[in-house]
Design an enzyme around this catalytic site. Structure first.
Site, PDB file in Angstrom:
ATOM      1  N   CYS A   1       0.814  -1.212   0.000  1.00 23.04           N
ATOM      2  CA  CYS A   1       0.000   0.000   0.000  1.00 23.04           C
ATOM      3  C   CYS A   1       0.851   1.267   0.000  1.00 23.04           C
ATOM      4  CB  CYS A   1      -0.938  -0.025   1.210  1.00 23.04           C
ATOM      5  SG  CYS A   1      -1.796   1.526   1.539  1.00 23.04           S
TER       6      CYS A   1
ATOM      7  N   CYS B   1       1.323   3.717   5.054  1.00 18.53           N
ATOM      8  CA  CYS B   1       1.851   3.762   6.422  1.00 18.53           C
ATOM      9  C   CYS B   1       3.319   3.358   6.411  1.00 18.53           C
ATOM     10  CB  CYS B   1       1.042   2.831   7.339  1.00 18.53           C
ATOM     11  SG  CYS B   1      -0.680   3.318   7.540  1.00 18.53           S
TER      12      CYS B   1
ATOM     13  N   CYS C   1      -8.646  -1.396   7.201  1.00 18.66           N
ATOM     14  CA  CYS C   1      -7.456  -0.565   7.336  1.00 18.66           C
ATOM     15  C   CYS C   1      -7.267  -0.195   8.799  1.00 18.66           C
ATOM     16  CB  CYS C   1      -7.584   0.696   6.478  1.00 18.66           C
ATOM     17  SG  CYS C   1      -6.186   1.834   6.651  1.00 18.66           S
TER      18      CYS C   1
ATOM     19  N   GLN D   1      -9.899  18.557  10.024  1.00 21.30           N
ATOM     20  CA  GLN D   1      -8.856  17.656  10.501  1.00 21.30           C
ATOM     21  C   GLN D   1      -9.324  16.201  10.454  1.00 21.30           C
ATOM     22  OE1 GLN D   1      -5.768  18.305  11.252  1.00 21.30           O
ATOM     23  NE2 GLN D   1      -5.740  20.528  11.444  1.00 21.30           N
TER      24      GLN D   1
ATOM     25  N   TYR E   1      -4.822  31.682   6.414  1.00 16.75           N
ATOM     26  CA  TYR E   1      -5.100  30.330   5.915  1.00 16.75           C
ATOM     27  C   TYR E   1      -6.185  29.668   6.768  1.00 16.75           C
ATOM     28  CZ  TYR E   1      -0.269  31.185   4.262  1.00 16.75           C
ATOM     29  OH  TYR E   1       0.879  31.730   3.732  1.00 16.75           O
TER      30      TYR E   1
ATOM     31  N   GLU F   1      -9.049  33.612   4.008  1.00 14.94           N
ATOM     32  CA  GLU F   1      -9.066  32.361   3.236  1.00 14.94           C
ATOM     33  C   GLU F   1      -9.369  32.669   1.773  1.00 14.94           C
ATOM     34  OE1 GLU F   1      -8.961  28.883   1.629  1.00 14.94           O
ATOM     35  OE2 GLU F   1      -8.417  29.075   3.747  1.00 14.94           O
TER      36      GLU F   1
ATOM     37  N   ASP G   1      -1.716  28.450   9.702  1.00 13.61           N
ATOM     38  CA  ASP G   1      -1.730  26.998   9.545  1.00 13.61           C
ATOM     39  C   ASP G   1      -1.776  26.718   8.041  1.00 13.61           C
ATOM     40  OD1 ASP G   1      -2.007  24.293   9.728  1.00 13.61           O
ATOM     41  OD2 ASP G   1      -3.947  24.296  10.729  1.00 13.61           O
TER      42      ASP G   1
ATOM     43  N   CYS H   1       2.324  21.117   9.198  1.00 15.37           N
ATOM     44  CA  CYS H   1       2.297  19.668   8.978  1.00 15.37           C
ATOM     45  C   CYS H   1       3.513  19.209   8.182  1.00 15.37           C
ATOM     46  CB  CYS H   1       1.002  19.263   8.260  1.00 15.37           C
ATOM     47  SG  CYS H   1       0.792  20.042   6.648  1.00 15.37           S
TER      48      CYS H   1
END
Length: 387
Positions: free
Chosen positions: A13, A16, A91, A216, A245, A267, A315, A342
């Site tokens: 896959c 992960c 999953c 999220q 953002y 935004e 963000d 992130c």
């Protein structure tokens, strides 16, 4: 910390990357990565992980096709760098309700002879399915992404899908027959069932989630993340706050709920601003407003008009911010900047720019594990002006 069994698909896959590590070892790996890249800018706190790192993803999307060397319908994800579908039935990181809905869609496609869409031949029907689940309310949205519509036996298909999955509140269709890697097209969705959105609660507030709005995907850790951001900001009733953002207004609305003087969310997406305003009304917050504009341009306008900003939240997406925005942020001169990222690499780049061209220092860096079993790690950074 809950134990888990290793996924049998981890080598095929590619979703992960850290599945072969125990969860404590994953956290140690991410801690080292953050420290190696960011400790030169400021102190890095211990990473915050999850008690149960499984089934955290409340947004699940799957591509449909035929099994290799057969005519059995499968759904899953493309193997990394290919257009070969890795069939996924269960999953470890996806919400179990979503997996059950995808199973129902596969079975009904077989029952009613609904062919998966073939991008090359431009024939068939269902291309992807997108499932979003609200953690607090349990409401579920299903988006059928189709190359052509209607599907055979449409009404029976929809009725049985709902009967077998009563948590579904709304079902939509998105037509996407372009040669693209994007799941959803820009075409407006057709609402088949329900209001076209679901609602969830986060940090005590209500949020409307539509098919194309960002929310999220790990709401349990998102609450932790936003609590940290608010504590770092040390908001007071006299503060004027800007949320760049801002998306559908999550951070802006949480800040407004703390009783600050005023909040402006910025935004570029009109759809996201529409959701943000709906969330504002839903939560009855009067001290927040949203503007549809480029964040860099809007901050420059604020500087020209000598508008006040005490705390700036940003963000940005994975590519981080840019020098235009950072230069405007420096000129706006807020007392504190809270940067949620992130992507550690683009965060390091942006922190380097800020510390080179301004008098801001990094006070603290808090890593949060938003995506267990993957290499991704979220960080909240507090920057303050040097007095």
């Amino acid at each position: 910390m809950k134990n888990y069994e290793k996924c049998p698909l981890m080598d095929r896959c590619g979703g992960c990357q850290l599945m072969d590590l125990d969860y404590r070892d994953q956290l140690e790996e991410k801690q080292r990565f953050v420290e190696d890249n960011l400790s030169g800018y400021g102190p890095v706190a211990p990473i915050i992980g999850m008690d149960d790192p499984t089934h955290y993803r409340t947004k699940v999307q799957a591509v449909f096709g035929y099994e290799w060397k057969g005519r059995k319908i499968v759904s899953g994800s493309y193997a990394e760098g290919t257009h070969h579908i890795v069939p996924i039935r269960e999953c470890l990181v996806e919400d179990e309700t979503a997996d059950n809905i995808l199973k129902t869609v596969r079975n009904l496609m077989g029952t009613f002879s609904i062919a998966p869409y073939d991008e090359d031949l431009q024939e068939g029907y269902i291309r992807h399915a997108l499932v979003k689940k609200a953690k607090a309310t349990g409401q579920v949205m299903v988006v059928l992404v189709c190359g052509s519509w209607p599907i055979p036996h449409k009404d029976d298909f929809i009725n049985i899908l709902r009967q077998r999955n009563p948590s579904i509140k709304t079902i939509l269709v998105n037509i996407n027959n372009e040669k693209t890697s994007m799941v959803l097209s820009d075409q407006p969705d057709e609402v088949l069932v329900g209001p076209g959105y679901i609602e969830d609660q986060l940090n005590g507030l209500w949020f409307r989630i539509s098919s194309k709005s960002f929310f999220q995907v790990n709401p349990r850790q998102a609450e932790v993340l936003f609590d940290i951001a608010m504590k770092m900001a040390r908001l007071t009733s006299e503060d004027s706050v800007v949320d760049a953002y801002c998306g559908t207004g999550t951070i802006a609305l949480i800040a407004a709920s703390k009783g600050v003087k005023d909040v402006v969310g910025i935004e570029m997406s009109p759809e996201a601003v529409e959701d943000a305003n709906a969330n504002k009304e839903r939560n009855k917050l009067e001290n927040v407003s949203f503007v549809c504009d480029d964040a860099s341009a809007y901050l420059k306008t604020m500087v020209k008009e000598d508008k006040r900003c005490d705390v700036l939240f940003l963000d940005p997406p994975r590519q981080g911010s840019d020098e235009r925005f950072l230069a405007s942020a420096i000129k706006l001169n807020p007392q504190s900047i809270v940067y949620i990222s992130c992507n550690v690499n683009t965060l390091a780049r942006d922190l380097n720019y800020m510390m080179r061209f301004s008098d801001y220092d990094v006070v603290g860096i808090q890593p949060v594990d938003m995506f267990p079993f993957t290499t991704h790690v979220e960080c909240v950074v507090l920057m303050s002006r040097v007095n």
